[in-house]
Design an enzyme around this catalytic site. Structure first.
Site, short mmCIF file in Angstrom:
data_model
loop_
_atom_site.label_atom_id
_atom_site.label_comp_id
_atom_site.label_asym_id
_atom_site.label_seq_id
_atom_site.Cartn_x
_atom_site.Cartn_y
_atom_site.Cartn_z
N SER A 89 -49.07 -26.16 23.63
CA SER A 89 -48.75 -27.59 23.48
C SER A 89 -48.24 -27.88 22.07
O SER A 89 -47.28 -28.65 21.89
CB SER A 89 -49.95 -28.48 23.82
OG SER A 89 -51.12 -28.02 23.19
N HIS A 101 -53.81 -23.06 29.96
CA HIS A 101 -53.98 -23.87 28.74
C HIS A 101 -54.90 -25.05 29.09
O HIS A 101 -56.03 -24.84 29.55
CB HIS A 101 -52.58 -24.28 28.25
CG HIS A 101 -52.50 -24.85 26.86
ND1 HIS A 101 -53.51 -24.74 25.94
CD2 HIS A 101 -51.51 -25.55 26.22
CE1 HIS A 101 -53.15 -25.33 24.80
NE2 HIS A 101 -51.94 -25.84 24.96
N HIS A 158 -59.71 -16.15 25.15
CA HIS A 158 -58.81 -16.89 24.25
C HIS A 158 -57.83 -15.91 23.62
O HIS A 158 -58.16 -14.76 23.38
CB HIS A 158 -59.60 -17.60 23.13
CG HIS A 158 -58.83 -18.71 22.50
ND1 HIS A 158 -58.02 -18.52 21.42
CD2 HIS A 158 -58.74 -20.02 22.83
CE1 HIS A 158 -57.45 -19.67 21.10
NE2 HIS A 158 -57.87 -20.61 21.93
N ARG A 209 -65.88 -25.50 19.38
CA ARG A 209 -65.66 -26.74 20.15
C ARG A 209 -66.51 -26.72 21.42
O ARG A 209 -66.96 -27.76 21.90
CB ARG A 209 -64.17 -26.91 20.50
CG ARG A 209 -63.26 -26.93 19.28
CD ARG A 209 -61.79 -26.87 19.66
NE ARG A 209 -61.46 -25.65 20.39
CZ ARG A 209 -60.29 -25.41 20.97
NH1 ARG A 209 -59.33 -26.31 20.90
NH2 ARG A 209 -60.07 -24.27 21.61
N ASP A 254 -62.72 -25.40 27.00
CA ASP A 254 -62.61 -25.95 28.34
C ASP A 254 -63.76 -25.58 29.28
O ASP A 254 -63.85 -26.11 30.38
CB ASP A 254 -61.29 -25.49 28.98
CG ASP A 254 -60.09 -26.01 28.21
OD1 ASP A 254 -60.13 -27.18 27.81
OD2 ASP A 254 -59.13 -25.24 28.00
N1 AMX Z 1 -61.27 -14.10 33.25
C1 AMX Z 1 -60.75 -12.96 33.77
N2 AMX Z 1 -59.86 -12.19 33.15
C2 AMX Z 1 -59.48 -12.56 31.92
C3 AMX Z 1 -60.01 -13.70 31.29
C4 AMX Z 1 -60.92 -14.50 32.02
N3 AMX Z 1 -61.42 -15.64 31.55
N4 AMX Z 1 -59.45 -13.82 30.07
C5 AMX Z 1 -58.61 -12.77 29.93
N5 AMX Z 1 -58.62 -12.03 31.06
C6 AMX Z 1 -57.78 -10.88 31.36
C7 AMX Z 1 -56.33 -11.29 31.29
O1 AMX Z 1 -55.91 -11.95 32.48
C8 AMX Z 1 -55.64 -9.96 31.05
O2 AMX Z 1 -55.58 -9.28 32.29
P1 AMX Z 1 -54.31 -8.36 32.66
O3 AMX Z 1 -54.29 -7.27 31.63
O4 AMX Z 1 -54.59 -7.91 34.05
O5 AMX Z 1 -53.09 -9.27 32.58
C9 AMX Z 1 -56.65 -9.23 30.15
O6 AMX Z 1 -57.91 -9.90 30.36
C10 AMX Z 1 -56.29 -9.30 28.66
O7 AMX Z 1 -56.09 -10.66 28.31
P2 AMX Z 1 -56.41 -11.16 26.84
O8 AMX Z 1 -55.50 -10.46 25.91
O9 AMX Z 1 -57.86 -11.11 26.58
O10 AMX Z 1 -56.05 -12.73 26.94
P3 AMX Z 1 -54.62 -13.43 26.74
O11 AMX Z 1 -54.42 -13.66 25.28
O12 AMX Z 1 -53.55 -12.74 27.49
O13 AMX Z 1 -54.88 -14.84 27.46
C11 AMX Z 1 -56.14 -16.74 28.04
C12 AMX Z 1 -55.72 -15.81 26.92
C13 AMX Z 1 -56.87 -17.94 27.46
C14 AMX Z 1 -54.89 -17.25 28.78
C15 AMX Z 1 -57.07 -15.95 29.01
O14 AMX Z 1 -58.25 -15.59 28.33
C16 AMX Z 1 -57.42 -16.73 30.26
O15 AMX Z 1 -56.66 -16.68 31.23
N6 AMX Z 1 -58.59 -17.46 30.28
C17 AMX Z 1 -58.95 -18.31 31.37
C18 AMX Z 1 -58.15 -19.61 31.34
C19 AMX Z 1 -58.59 -20.47 30.19
O16 AMX Z 1 -59.76 -20.69 29.94
N7 AMX Z 1 -57.60 -21.06 29.48
C20 AMX Z 1 -57.88 -22.02 28.39
C21 AMX Z 1 -57.71 -21.42 27.02
C22 AMX Z 1 -57.96 -22.46 25.94
C23 AMX Z 1 -56.90 -23.50 25.96
O17 AMX Z 1 -55.73 -23.23 25.73
N8 AMX Z 1 -57.22 -24.72 26.30
#
Ligand code: AMX
Length: 443
Positions: free
Chosen positions: A240, A270, A316, A325, A371
């Site tokens: 964002s 996000h 994250h 937070r 979140d």
């Molecule tokens: N549950 C399951 N798997 C997860 C996970 C979770 N909460 N968080 C990361 N992973 C997985 C990823 O999908 C990725 O899998 P892949 O290799 O098969 O594609 C692997 O772990 C490595 O990912 P990462 O490097 O740890 O995370 P990232 O930087 O690529 O993504 C984020 C970060 C936030 C998108 C991810 O942790 C996620 O999808 N979390 C759940 C959604 C969420 O809570 N989003 C909100 C974030 C905060 C915000 O912006 N408001």
């Protein structure tokens, strides 16, 4: 306006500081970029600058140098209130200093003067089909205000480049002033009586929002203050913030650029994670007819992972520890309604899910982000997120109200420092393969 005078007074020194840095050290390398980063969403590439906030992977966010607990302690509050005024937070983001109570009130008063939402905005929202998501309505409301942009008018009238920030400030105050009424109307339109509420001059920005939402419990105004403070800014690389900055870098005004950022916030990875996290908690609650045992919760978390889904609210891109937070919200719930079943469940998930994610071994950060718990606090006050027809996410709108504070403060400073149009360079896969081959040959 003190806010404007303070910013104006600090701009010359900042401009000089940036000029000196670029003149003397413009060619100094900051970091290196790997093929994994080029292909991997630019993770950790140090290529943006903001002095408004910084996220340390283990400590979490600092806004203008202050941690979340420090902000809650130091920002001014009205006598008798537990949480600080959000006007004080906006002052801090814009000026860089903790304001006095009078200065925080000055922002609050500016907001009151600028809070009237034109009727046509409500009409546009009302005319949208029933299937329209709250985030779509929110971004439409912001964009529909674009015709009032002071920056756009001044630009067309030939404003000087060094003065652009003043018009961005005007637009930022005008926009942020209207957000509580817009968000509350979207809620009323989707979930209640479709009524337009008026701003009460005796209340602050957050208490007005709470009142317009129809929540009588004064604790909801306190939660709103906390929520709007902690979600405001998270340095510049999140989607964002970055989308807002990138669009703004073309000299688009605050309405165009913020609505772009808000569209990014609407994504499940996000800001939408806050509503998905609550849905996940509700699914657990429904499946086990209440708060489950630790074993059942573990089983549910594994089922989510095995079905290829992420556990919303965990993980994250930058953080590597529990998000402060999250902790601030956990403490709020623990001290006010520890027995709320969904809040209790959210606290229990914190004890189980990190273990499961560590065991799975994929997520780089197994800890909760902002979140994971915010929805459980909102639902305690009866704020709905879903209607009987399906997913109607409203909680992300609340995130958007707060995030607009951060991205607009950044937009004012981007103009003050004359930050240029963004234009990174792209390569082809063949070029990356060639670079890799040369590197191998040299080794
Ligand atoms: N549950 C399951 N798997 C997860 C996970 C979770 N909460 N968080 C990361 N992973 C997985 C990823 O999908 C990725 O899998 P892949 O290799 O098969 O594609 C692997 O772990 C490595 O990912 P990462 O490097 O740890 O995370 P990232 O930087 O690529 O993504 C984020 C970060 C936030 C998108 C991810 O942790 C996620 O999808 N979390 C759940 C959604 C969420 O809570 N989003 C909100 C974030 C905060 C915000 O912006 N408001």
């Amino acid at each position: 306006m003190v806010l404007k005078e303070k910013i104006a007074a600090s701009i010359p020194a900042w401009r000089e500081r940036v000029k000196k840095l670029l003149n003397e050290s413009g060619d100094v390398k900051v970091g290196e970029v790997t093929i994994r980063q080029v292909y991997g969403g630019m993770r950790d590439v140090e290529s943006l600058v903001t002095d408004i906030s910084y996220v340390d992977p283990t400590e979490g966010i600092r806004l203008r140098g202050f941690t979340i607990p420090e902000l809650v302690e130091k920002l001014p509050r009205r006598p008798g209130d537990r949480m600080p005024l959000v006007g004080g937070l906006y002052y801090l983001l814009l000026v860089g200093e903790i304001p006095s109570l009078a200065e925080a009130f000055e922002v609050e008063n500016e907001w009151k003067l600028r809070s009237e939402v034109p009727d046509y905005v409500y009409e546009i929202l009302t005319m949208m089909p029933e299937c329209t998501q709250p985030m779509t309505l929110f971004t439409q409301a912001i964009l529909s205000l674009q015709c009032q942009s002071v920056f756009a008018q001044q630009y067309d009238a030939g404003a000087r480049r060094e003065d652009y920030w003043e018009y961005m400030l005007e637009d930022s105050l005008n926009l942020t002033a209207k957000l509580p009424a817009i968000a509350a109307f979207i809620y009323n339109l989707k979930f209640k009586d479709r009524k337009i509420q008026s701003v009460d001059p005796d209340l602050d920005w957050s208490a007005n929002f709470a009142k317009m939402m129809g929540v009588q419990d004064p604790l909801y105004a306190e939660l709103s203050r906390l929520f709007f403070i902690i979600h405001s800014d998270h340095e510049s690389g999140n989607v964002s913030a970055h989308a807002t900055h990138m669009v703004g870098s073309t000299l688009s005004d605050i309405y165009y650029s913020t609505s772009a950022g808000i569209n990014g916030l609407a994504g499940p990875l996000h800001g939408r994670a806050n509503q998905e996290a609550l849905s996940w908690l509700k699914d657990v609650h429904e499946k086990y007819h209440g708060v489950p045992s630790r074993e059942e919760l573990k089983e549910f978390a594994w089922e989510t992972l095995k079905s290829g889904q992420v556990i919303p609210g965990y993980g994250h891109a930058v953080l590597r520890k529990t998000d402060p937070r999250f902790t601030a919200q956990l403490e709020f719930g623990k001290s006010n309604f520890p027995e709320d079943p969904i809040f209790k469940l959210a606290s229990m998930v914190y004890e189980i899910v990190p273990e499961v994610l560590i065991e799975q071994g994929k997520a780089k950060n197994p800890w909760p982000n902002v979140d994971a718990i915010s929805g459980s606090l909102q639902q305690h006050f009866g704020i709905q997120d879903q209607d009987e027809k399906g997913m109607y996410g409203f909680y992300t709108v609340l995130f958007g109200v707060s995030r607009t504070l951060g991205v607009s403060a950044n937009a004012v400073w981007a103009r003050a420092l004359g930050q240029p149009i963004e234009r990174p360079k792209s390569l082809t896969t063949a070029m990356l393969e060639e670079i890799a081959a040369k590197e191998r040959a040299a080794a």
